[in-house]
Design an enzyme around this catalytic site. Structure first.
Site, short mmCIF file in Angstrom:
data_model
loop_
_atom_site.label_atom_id
_atom_site.label_comp_id
_atom_site.label_asym_id
_atom_site.label_seq_id
_atom_site.Cartn_x
_atom_site.Cartn_y
_atom_site.Cartn_z
N SER A 105 -6.72 -14.31 21.50
CA SER A 105 -5.92 -13.32 22.51
C SER A 105 -5.76 -11.92 23.03
CB SER A 105 -4.58 -13.53 22.40
OG SER A 105 -3.53 -12.10 22.89
N TYR A 110 1.37 -10.20 15.54
CA TYR A 110 0.87 -10.87 16.20
C TYR A 110 -0.54 -10.56 16.49
CZ TYR A 110 -0.09 -13.80 20.05
OH TYR A 110 -0.99 -14.84 21.17
N LYS A 166 -4.34 -12.06 14.96
CA LYS A 166 -5.52 -12.69 15.67
C LYS A 166 -6.48 -11.94 14.98
CE LYS A 166 -3.65 -15.94 18.29
NZ LYS A 166 -3.97 -17.48 17.65
N PHE A 169 -6.40 -14.32 28.61
CA PHE A 169 -5.25 -13.20 29.12
C PHE A 169 -3.26 -13.61 29.17
CE2 PHE A 169 -7.92 -9.10 29.49
CZ PHE A 169 -9.23 -9.96 28.79
#
Ligand code: UDP
Length: 337
Positions: free
Chosen positions: A125, A150, A154, A179
């Site tokens: 992400s 979160y 990642k 994105f």
């Protein structure tokens, strides 16, 4: 034909990728625990494809169950989507996020090693960038302090993959930094199924237009942007799905790589521009109000897409107009169902 395990394959990006894989002669095998999606997506997939793909109702953190899938299917590659993705929820339930997002990756990497599966496409992400110092942001921009569990999950996942690749010479990986995926399949048979009150902008807009929500709150109009609202790089989910196929094709010609790629349009749109475009292309009204800034939001982020264009020969083909038309078509399908 290559067999590809698609973890989270009944989720929003996963199901669109399943369609794209089959269009390019890959055999997708869906693994999903259905914790954040439901059977409607499978019905939609069946209608689009003309048959039901293979589906395992399995939790990716369950090593034994996943071992069974690997030994039955003997995959050639894995696309690992399965993860929780709500930034706000991750702040309230960090352990839920770390358990699911990290443990599932560890199980996948361990089994890829045990079954000698060497190609991995990982869902990452643009949250790994935080508020980048340079815009458009490229893949060399050093990750910033994550603003949520979160985002941190990642960053840690990317590092775990980089370390595993360094230790396992056969392994080849792409870290795809998404994105803002929006829209739905043009058939309106599959799309995002947000449970409860949506967190993301476009599902909130479509639900407001459909009368499910009273009004859309724009989170802040005092940013240093043209119209004061935040800027993001919105990408049609079908374009995003296509990039996964390109990543798999690219990996098969590589050896022991671990490369990050930005997946975006390469251009930013403000929240107000997205709302205005939605209203214009769909000819529907959306009640809005201006609210305070949302905590954790970065002011603007959009992608430098030169690396992915050069290496994977991929770029977006669908416009913001098209994505917002497809998002509305999907919302109407859901409302009528
Ligand atoms: N946003 C908004 N109202 C909403 C939902 C989102 O103004 O109800 C804004 C949000 O503050 C951000 C942009 O829309 O500037 C995109 O937010 P989203 O949650 O869709 O994606 P993010 O970039 O945060 O992952």
């Amino acid at each position: 034909m290559k067999k590809v395990l698609v973890t989270g394959g009944a989720g929003y990006i996963g199901c669109h990728t399943v369609v794209e894989l089959l269009n390019h002669d890959f055999i997708p095998i869906i693994i999903d625990n259905f914790s954040n999606t439901d059977e409607r997506i499978l019905q939609g997939l069946e209608e689009i494809l003309g048959f039901m793909p293979i589906v395992y109702r399995t939790d990716c953190t369950d090593y034994k169950a996943m071992h069974e899938v690997f030994s039955l299917e003997k995959p050639d590659a894995v696309i690992h989507f399965a993860a929780f993705k709500a930034v706000g929820e991750s702040t309230a339930h960090p352990l839920k996020y770390y358990h699911n997002n990290i443990d599932s990756l560890l199980v996948v990497l361990r089994l890829m090693d045990e079954f000698n599966v060497n190609e991995l496409v990982f869902s990452s992400s643009c949250t790994v960038y935080g508020q980048p110092a340079m815009l458009p942001v490229n893949e060399n921009c050093p990750p910033q302090q994550a603003t949520s569990p979160y985002g941190y999950s990642k960053q840690v996942s990317e590092q775990i993959i980089i370390d595993t690749c360094a230790a396992r010479p056969q392994l080849k990986c792409t870290l795809l930094r998404y994105f803002n995926p929006i829209g739905a399949h043009p058939s309106a048979l599959i799309g995002e199924l947000p449970y409860g009150i949506p967190n993301n902008l476009v599902p909130y807009i479509t639900q407001t237009a459909a009368g499910i929500r009273e009004k859309l709150t724009i989170h802040g109009n005092d940013y240093s942007t043209n119209d004061g609202t935040c800027i993001r790089d919105y990408i049609h989910v079908c374009d995003l799905a296509a990039a996964h196929v390109k990543a798999l094709e690219w990996l098969s010609g590589q050896s022991n790589v671990c490369e990050a790629f930005n997946l975006g349009q390469g251009k930013g749109n403000s929240v107000k521009e997205v709302v205005d475009t939605f209203v214009r292309v769909n000819n529907v009204a959306v009640n809005i109000e201006i609210g305070p800034r949302r905590s954790g939001d970065v002011e603007q982020v959009y992608a430098d897409v030169s690396k992915v264009k050069n290496a994977l020969h991929w770029q977006t083909e669908r416009s913001l107009d098209e994505a917002l038309k497809d998002a509305w078509k999907w919302q109407r399908h859901l409302t009528q169902a």
